[in-house]
Motif scaffolding. Structure first.
Motif, short mmCIF file in Angstrom:
data_model
loop_
_atom_site.label_atom_id
_atom_site.label_comp_id
_atom_site.label_asym_id
_atom_site.label_seq_id
_atom_site.Cartn_x
_atom_site.Cartn_y
_atom_site.Cartn_z
N ALA A 257 0.85 -1.21 0.00
CA ALA A 257 0.00 0.00 0.00
C ALA A 257 0.87 1.25 0.00
CB ALA A 257 -0.92 0.00 1.22
N ILE A 262 -1.32 4.09 -1.65
CA ILE A 262 -2.73 4.00 -1.20
C ILE A 262 -2.84 4.48 0.24
CG2 ILE A 262 -4.62 2.39 -0.62
CD1 ILE A 262 -4.39 2.45 -3.55
N LEU A 267 -7.52 2.78 2.01
CA LEU A 267 -6.53 1.89 2.62
C LEU A 267 -7.13 0.58 3.13
CD1 LEU A 267 -3.59 1.42 3.42
CD2 LEU A 267 -4.02 2.64 5.56
N PHE A 270 -8.27 -1.79 0.38
CA PHE A 270 -7.09 -2.23 -0.37
C PHE A 270 -6.36 -3.35 0.38
CE2 PHE A 270 -2.54 -2.13 -1.23
CZ PHE A 270 -2.48 -2.12 -2.62
N LEU A 271 -6.14 -3.13 1.67
CA LEU A 271 -5.38 -4.12 2.46
C LEU A 271 -6.15 -5.44 2.55
CD1 LEU A 271 -4.01 -1.90 5.40
CD2 LEU A 271 -2.72 -2.79 3.44
#
Ligand code: PSU
Ligand code: MN
Length: 305
Positions: A257, A262, A267, A270-271
């Motif tokens: 990230a 990001i 975040l 995404f993670l």
């Protein structure tokens, strides 16, 4: 379409009836559908969560914003519309709602937005997967989820499998303490870490629904209905992933990230998405198991209140 307060909040027929007849209602968030799980699994999981809640004789109130209206409860026709719409779903926290209403946007509600809307509708119990909290490296990013602020200000019980493992858990627990949010471990002495049932963080344990209900009532009076409570429900052991196994993957995802830049509201999704890829779907299985488990506990707790 506007409620008595002038807000675009629409209750489904089922939720409206349940609330007016004082039957138990359990709120569900929708960011997990719009941003957390891949299609069509997301809608299948939602159906399963709603089924779990009705098996316990409660009514599920999934909260989502569509074309500027906050829906409390998704009936079949709305579900079909949501599944087939081309309008993009934003990720909406409580602070994003006013503009989303005005612009007639659609979006999944995070824990903070779901708490805010559940409270306005008179719903006290809410099941989610894992709350947001203080992100790792907060010293640089100042990234603290509004979920914590919402817990500090809204009288809603949130049942979750602890906080998301991608967070700085210690800092998250410290903030919950500072905000005066009770964190109660359901049949556990330690704070669960989403994928992992146990941790080294000690919390207050409760094994009895009546005690939990009693403490909620006392909390509401002590805080003048001004804050929530977090009930931490560990993922069932058979679906749990040991932290020694998931932690390297979390570090890998956080590094990625950072590498691709990001941050902010992108975040968390995404993670979690990257973890799903790295673990070849194992984290998704765990996520679904804990969601169901939390929906079940929220329902039995709602009945005990
Ligand atoms: N589950 C997911 N992805 C998410 C979330 C849950 O798989 O994005 C949401 C939850 O709704 C939670 C929110 O309230 O992430 C927290 O986001 P942030 O860390 O940006 O405050
Ligand atoms: Mn954030």
């Amino acid at each position: 379409m506007y409620n008595s307060e002038g807000l675009p909040i629409k209750l489904s027929e089922e939720v409206h009836c349940a609330l007016s007849e004082k039957r138990q209602v359990v709120a569900l968030e929708s960011t997990v559908i719009t941003h957390g799980l891949p299609k069509p699994l997301n809608w299948e999981v939602l159906a399963r969560l709603q089924q779990v809640i009705s098996e316990e004789d409660c009514t599920a109130a999934t909260i989502i914003v569509h074309r500027g209206v906050a829906h409390i409860g998704i009936d079949d026709s709305l579900k079909e519309e949501l599944q087939n719409t081309d309008i993009p779903f934003n990720k909406l926290s409580l602070r994003d709602l006013p503009l989303a209403f005005a612009r007639k946007d659609s979006g999944g509600t995070t824990v903070s937005a779901t708490m805010g809307l559940a409270h306005r509708a008179g719903i006290e119990v809410f099941a989610t997967g894992g709350i947001g909290g203080v992100h790792r490296f907060w010293q640089d990013s100042w990234d603290v989820s509004m979920d914590l602020i919402a817990l500090s200000r809204m009288p809603v019980i949130v049942v979750s499998a602890g906080c998301k493992a991608i967070l700085d858990v210690e800092a998250t627990l410290e903030m919950l303490e500072s905000f005066g949010v009770p964190v109660v471990g359901w049949q556990t002495d330690t704070f669960p870490l989403f994928y992992t049932p146990e941790s080294n963080y000690h919390i207050s344990r409760c094994d009895d629904l009546d005690l939990l209900a009693q403490s909620w009532k006392a909390h509401k009076i002590l805080r003048d209905n001004g804050s929530g409570m977090l009930v931490a429900n560990p993922i069932p052991k058979e679906y749990g992933i040991h932290s020694s196994q998931i932690e390297p993957f979390i570090n890998q995802a956080i590094a990625e990230a950072k590498h691709v830049g990001i941050k902010g509201k992108e975040l968390t999704p995404f993670l979690l998405d990257l973890l799903a890829q790295i673990t070849k779907g194992e984290s998704v299985k765990a996520n679904i198991a804990l969601l169901e488990h939390n929906a079940r506990l929220a329902s039995v707790l709602a009945k005990a209140l």
